[in-house]
Design a protein around this motif. Structure first.
Motif, mmCIF file in Angstrom:
data_model
loop_
_atom_site.group_PDB
_atom_site.id
_atom_site.type_symbol
_atom_site.label_atom_id
_atom_site.label_comp_id
_atom_site.label_asym_id
_atom_site.label_seq_id
_atom_site.Cartn_x
_atom_site.Cartn_y
_atom_site.Cartn_z
ATOM 1 N N PRO A 115 -23.347 -0.530 21.389
ATOM 2 C CA PRO A 115 -22.063 -1.226 21.551
ATOM 3 C C PRO A 115 -21.237 -0.626 22.690
ATOM 4 N N PRO A 116 -20.447 -1.446 23.347
ATOM 5 C CA PRO A 116 -19.622 -0.957 24.442
ATOM 6 C C PRO A 116 -18.483 -0.053 23.971
ATOM 7 N N ALA A 117 -18.094 -0.193 22.710
ATOM 8 C CA ALA A 117 -17.024 0.636 22.138
ATOM 9 C C ALA A 117 -17.384 0.946 20.687
ATOM 10 N N VAL A 118 -16.942 2.089 20.224
ATOM 11 C CA VAL A 118 -17.196 2.471 18.838
ATOM 12 C C VAL A 118 -16.578 1.434 17.906
ATOM 13 N N GLY A 119 -17.351 0.995 16.912
ATOM 14 C CA GLY A 119 -16.847 0.032 15.932
ATOM 15 C C GLY A 119 -17.105 -1.423 16.292
ATOM 16 N N SER A 120 -17.567 -1.697 17.509
ATOM 17 C CA SER A 120 -17.856 -3.087 17.904
ATOM 18 C C SER A 120 -18.966 -3.654 17.019
ATOM 19 N N VAL A 121 -18.926 -4.957 16.804
ATOM 20 C CA VAL A 121 -19.953 -5.634 16.011
ATOM 21 C C VAL A 121 -20.678 -6.657 16.882
ATOM 22 N N TRP A 122 -21.955 -6.831 16.603
ATOM 23 C CA TRP A 122 -22.767 -7.794 17.342
ATOM 24 C C TRP A 122 -22.668 -9.152 16.670
ATOM 25 N N LEU A 123 -22.248 -10.152 17.436
ATOM 26 C CA LEU A 123 -22.214 -11.534 16.951
ATOM 27 C C LEU A 123 -23.422 -12.224 17.561
ATOM 28 N N GLY A 124 -24.403 -12.520 16.722
ATOM 29 C CA GLY A 124 -25.669 -13.071 17.186
ATOM 30 C C GLY A 124 -25.527 -14.425 17.865
ATOM 31 N N GLY A 125 -26.498 -14.724 18.698
ATOM 32 C CA GLY A 125 -26.507 -16.000 19.411
ATOM 33 C C GLY A 125 -26.838 -17.171 18.494
ATOM 34 N N TYR A 126 -26.762 -18.358 19.048
ATOM 35 C CA TYR A 126 -27.021 -19.572 18.263
ATOM 36 C C TYR A 126 -27.432 -20.707 19.198
ATOM 37 N N ARG A 136 -26.793 -24.404 20.513
ATOM 38 C CA ARG A 136 -25.777 -25.468 20.569
ATOM 39 C C ARG A 136 -26.445 -26.708 21.147
ATOM 40 N N TRP A 137 -25.854 -27.848 20.907
ATOM 41 C CA TRP A 137 -26.398 -29.099 21.417
ATOM 42 C C TRP A 137 -25.796 -29.362 22.787
ATOM 43 N N GLY A 138 -26.660 -29.542 23.776
ATOM 44 C CA GLY A 138 -26.206 -29.761 25.149
ATOM 45 C C GLY A 138 -26.199 -31.219 25.564
ATOM 46 N N GLY A 139 -26.322 -32.141 24.626
ATOM 47 C CA GLY A 139 -26.311 -33.568 24.957
ATOM 48 C C GLY A 139 -27.699 -34.181 24.968
ATOM 49 N N GLN A 140 -28.680 -33.436 25.463
ATOM 50 C CA GLN A 140 -30.061 -33.921 25.502
ATOM 51 C C GLN A 140 -31.020 -33.008 24.734
ATOM 52 N N ARG A 141 -30.605 -31.757 24.602
ATOM 53 C CA ARG A 141 -31.473 -30.778 23.934
ATOM 54 C C ARG A 141 -30.629 -29.603 23.438
ATOM 55 N N HIS A 142 -31.248 -28.781 22.622
ATOM 56 C CA HIS A 142 -30.585 -27.560 22.140
ATOM 57 C C HIS A 142 -30.629 -26.515 23.240
ATOM 58 N N GLU A 143 -29.527 -25.795 23.410
ATOM 59 C CA GLU A 143 -29.420 -24.740 24.418
ATOM 60 C C GLU A 143 -28.986 -23.454 23.724
ATOM 61 N N TRP A 144 -29.640 -22.353 24.094
ATOM 62 C CA TRP A 144 -29.331 -21.075 23.463
ATOM 63 C C TRP A 144 -28.063 -20.468 24.048
ATOM 64 N N VAL A 145 -27.171 -20.047 23.170
ATOM 65 C CA VAL A 145 -25.957 -19.316 23.557
ATOM 66 C C VAL A 145 -26.193 -17.877 23.125
ATOM 67 N N PRO A 146 -26.274 -16.933 24.071
ATOM 68 C CA PRO A 146 -26.583 -15.553 23.687
ATOM 69 C C PRO A 146 -25.457 -14.898 22.898
ATOM 70 N N GLY A 147 -25.846 -13.916 22.077
ATOM 71 C CA GLY A 147 -24.876 -13.164 21.298
ATOM 72 C C GLY A 147 -24.068 -12.232 22.182
ATOM 73 N N HIS A 148 -23.050 -11.626 21.597
ATOM 74 C CA HIS A 148 -22.196 -10.714 22.353
ATOM 75 C C HIS A 148 -21.521 -9.716 21.399
ATOM 76 N N TRP A 149 -21.031 -8.637 21.976
ATOM 77 C CA TRP A 149 -20.291 -7.638 21.217
ATOM 78 C C TRP A 149 -18.830 -8.048 21.119
ATOM 79 N N GLU A 150 -18.227 -7.730 19.993
ATOM 80 C CA GLU A 150 -16.812 -8.031 19.810
ATOM 81 C C GLU A 150 -16.196 -6.980 18.891
ATOM 82 N N ARG A 151 -14.917 -6.728 19.085
ATOM 83 C CA ARG A 151 -14.222 -5.814 18.175
ATOM 84 C C ARG A 151 -14.019 -6.535 16.838
ATOM 85 N N PRO A 152 -14.209 -5.824 15.738
ATOM 86 C CA PRO A 152 -14.028 -6.474 14.435
ATOM 87 C C PRO A 152 -12.568 -6.836 14.192
#
Length: 112
Positions: A55-66, A68-84
């Motif tokens: 994590p970039p900072a102590v206590g950060s949590v990983w929010l996994g990717g998912y 999303r629908w891009g209109g014609q197909r599913h597109e991957w949105v990568p996860g990211h770190w965030e402060r809780p």
């Protein structure tokens, strides 16, 4: 002769109390059913396995990717770190299959 009347009096009191309390309903809030985007008729692919570093900072949590629908197909949105968020937990994005197709339930912070 007084016992049958005492018993009947208790029964009436209990019935009145039950009728009064029967109207008291404590309901929990409804589940989060807010969907974003349009109805999708194609099931999303399985989630990707993401590799992430420390994590970039102590206590950060990983929010996994998912997906999303891009209109014609599913597109991957990568996860990211965030402060809780204090006193909250992260509920991840998820796809829900309903009668009319697939709906994206957006990820959100929820009180514990």
């Amino acid at each position: 002769m007084s016992q049958p009347f005492a018993h009947a009096g208790k029964l009436v009191a209990i019935s009145v109390l039950a009728a009064l309390l029967g109207g008291c309903i404590i309901a929990a809030p409804p589940p989060h059913r807010y969907y974003v985007g349009t109805v999708v008729y194609t099931a999303p692919p399985p989630p990707r396995v993401e590799e992430y570093g420390p994590p970039p900072a102590v206590g950060s949590v990983w929010l996994g990717g998912y997906w999303r629908w891009g209109g014609q197909r599913h597109e991957w949105v990568p996860g990211h770190w965030e402060r809780p968020h204090p006193r909250e937990r992260w509920v991840p994005h998820r796809w829900v299959h309903e009668r009319d197709g697939w709906h994206l339930s957006e990820g959100h912070w929820e009180r514990r």
